[in-house]
Design a protein around this motif. Structure first.
Motif, PDB file in Angstrom:
ATOM      1  N   MET A  54       0.715  -1.179  -0.093  1.00  0.00           N
ATOM      2  CA  MET A  54       0.171   0.038  -0.137  1.00  0.00           C
ATOM      3  C   MET A  54       0.799   1.154   0.063  1.00  0.00           C
ATOM      4  O   MET A  54       2.048   1.237   0.593  1.00  0.00           O
ATOM      5  CB  MET A  54      -0.919   0.008   1.226  1.00  0.00           C
ATOM      6  CG  MET A  54      -1.855  -1.375   1.399  1.00  0.00           C
ATOM      7  SD  MET A  54      -2.889  -1.622   0.171  1.00  0.00           S
ATOM      8  CE  MET A  54      -3.692  -0.015   0.148  1.00  0.00           C
ATOM      9  N   LYS A  55       0.279   2.341  -0.670  1.00  0.00           N
ATOM     10  CA  LYS A  55       0.961   3.704  -0.604  1.00  0.00           C
ATOM     11  C   LYS A  55       0.014   4.670  -0.675  1.00  0.00           C
ATOM     12  O   LYS A  55      -1.136   4.690  -1.639  1.00  0.00           O
ATOM     13  CB  LYS A  55       1.962   3.643  -1.568  1.00  0.00           C
ATOM     14  CG  LYS A  55       2.942   4.984  -1.733  1.00  0.00           C
ATOM     15  CD  LYS A  55       3.790   5.091  -2.730  1.00  0.00           C
ATOM     16  CE  LYS A  55       4.707   6.419  -2.994  1.00  0.00           C
ATOM     17  NZ  LYS A  55       3.652   7.352  -3.203  1.00  0.00           N
ATOM     18  N   GLY A  56       0.189   5.795   0.096  1.00  0.00           N
ATOM     19  CA  GLY A  56      -0.578   7.102  -0.125  1.00  0.00           C
ATOM     20  C   GLY A  56      -0.076   7.490  -1.376  1.00  0.00           C
ATOM     21  O   GLY A  56       1.155   7.720  -1.601  1.00  0.00           O
ATOM     22  N   ASP A  57      -0.912   8.229  -2.285  1.00  0.00           N
ATOM     23  CA  ASP A  57      -0.470   8.975  -3.528  1.00  0.00           C
ATOM     24  C   ASP A  57       0.450  10.177  -3.118  1.00  0.00           C
ATOM     25  O   ASP A  57       1.447  10.497  -4.014  1.00  0.00           O
ATOM     26  CB  ASP A  57      -1.625   9.457  -4.222  1.00  0.00           C
ATOM     27  CG  ASP A  57      -2.376   8.512  -5.171  1.00  0.00           C
ATOM     28  OD1 ASP A  57      -2.039   7.243  -4.772  1.00  0.00           O
ATOM     29  OD2 ASP A  57      -3.432   8.669  -5.561  1.00  0.00           O
ATOM     30  N   ASN A  58       0.324  10.756  -2.003  1.00  0.00           N
ATOM     31  CA  ASN A  58       1.015  11.996  -1.635  1.00  0.00           C
ATOM     32  C   ASN A  58       2.215  11.528  -0.653  1.00  0.00           C
ATOM     33  O   ASN A  58       2.810  12.462  -0.363  1.00  0.00           O
ATOM     34  CB  ASN A  58       0.282  12.923  -1.022  1.00  0.00           C
ATOM     35  CG  ASN A  58       0.864  14.401  -0.907  1.00  0.00           C
ATOM     36  OD1 ASN A  58       1.467  14.644  -1.674  1.00  0.00           O
ATOM     37  ND2 ASN A  58       0.494  14.981   0.203  1.00  0.00           N
TER      38      ASN A  58
END
Length: 236
Positions: A175-179
């Motif tokens: 998982m990764k936040g776009d920001n």
């Protein structure tokens, strides 16, 4: 009360751009009876009493009451349309709430308010994300999902809404936040996957701020009372 002698067939008090010219044709009959004419439009109403010898401009309230639906001012038209649109919007909103409540009870969808900027610009703080059960909308690489974040000892710390950038359902999703500059440490799988994002509603979550609610609710109630009072006055 304005009186003028009878001049042919044109009713002078009703002539002009507001109502157009009004003509009265009695034919060849002897003039013995009085005639009362009321002409109404959205701008108002005019009444004239025609006697055998004269035309008297008067008010409709002295003789006949113009039906309320025939004489409607600009403000009354606006209030009527506003009331109709408000009623339709209220019914639609109530239907939407009922539909969402039913879907939420069955576990098909959930709504969550986003609190951080980790997914900007796709999802911003104050947005509401609607998630569908992951058994119905299967997560895949590229999907944005909500998952239960945990510490290393398994203690829940919150719900993250981030994008899947790798992995799989068996070994866990990456998982990764776009920001965010780097991927999340946890790789959620199984019961930690709370749902797949199917809809984002911008800024609506800001209404769930307690201070704003305490300000907005009295304002809406006050506005409703004002509108209701104006509608009541218009119908008197």
């Amino acid at each position: 009360m304005k009186e003028q002698p009878l001049k042919g067939q044109v009713i002078e008090p009703l002539s002009g751009s507001l109502f157009g010219d009004v003509y009265l044709d009695r034919g060849n009959e002897e003039v013995k009876h009085n005639v009362l004419i009321t002409v109404s439009s959205p701008e108002g109403a005019k009444t004239v009493l025609i006697t055998p010898n004269s035309i008297i401009e008067t008010s409709p309230k002295h003789f006949v009451e113009t039906p309320k639906e025939r004489v409607v001012s600009g403000a009354e038209r606006w209030m009527k349309k506003f009331g109709q649109y408000s009623t339709i919007a209220t019914y639609l909103f109530a239907a939407l709430l009922m539909t969402f409540s039913a879907a939420s009870v069955t576990g098909y969808v959930k709504a969550r308010v986003v609190l951080t900027n980790s997914m900007e610009p796709t999802i911003k703080p104050g947005d509401i994300v609607i998630t569908a059960n992951s058994t119905r909308v299967v997560p895949q690489i590229g999907s944005v999902i909500a998952y239960q974040a945990r510490q290393f000892n398994g203690t829940p710390v919150g719900v993250f809404t981030h994008r899947i950038i790798g992995g799989d359902a068996v070994g866990g999703w990456m998982m990764k936040g776009d920001n965010n500059p780097s991927p999340d440490i946890q790789k959620p799988k199984g019961a930690d996957i709370l749902g797949t994002v199917i809809l984002t509603i911008p800024k609506l979550g800001l209404l769930f701020n307690r201070r704003l609610l305490f300000t907005l609710i009295p304002l809406l109630v006050g506005l409703w009372f004002v509108i209701d009072t104006l509608k009541g006055s218009a119908n008197d």
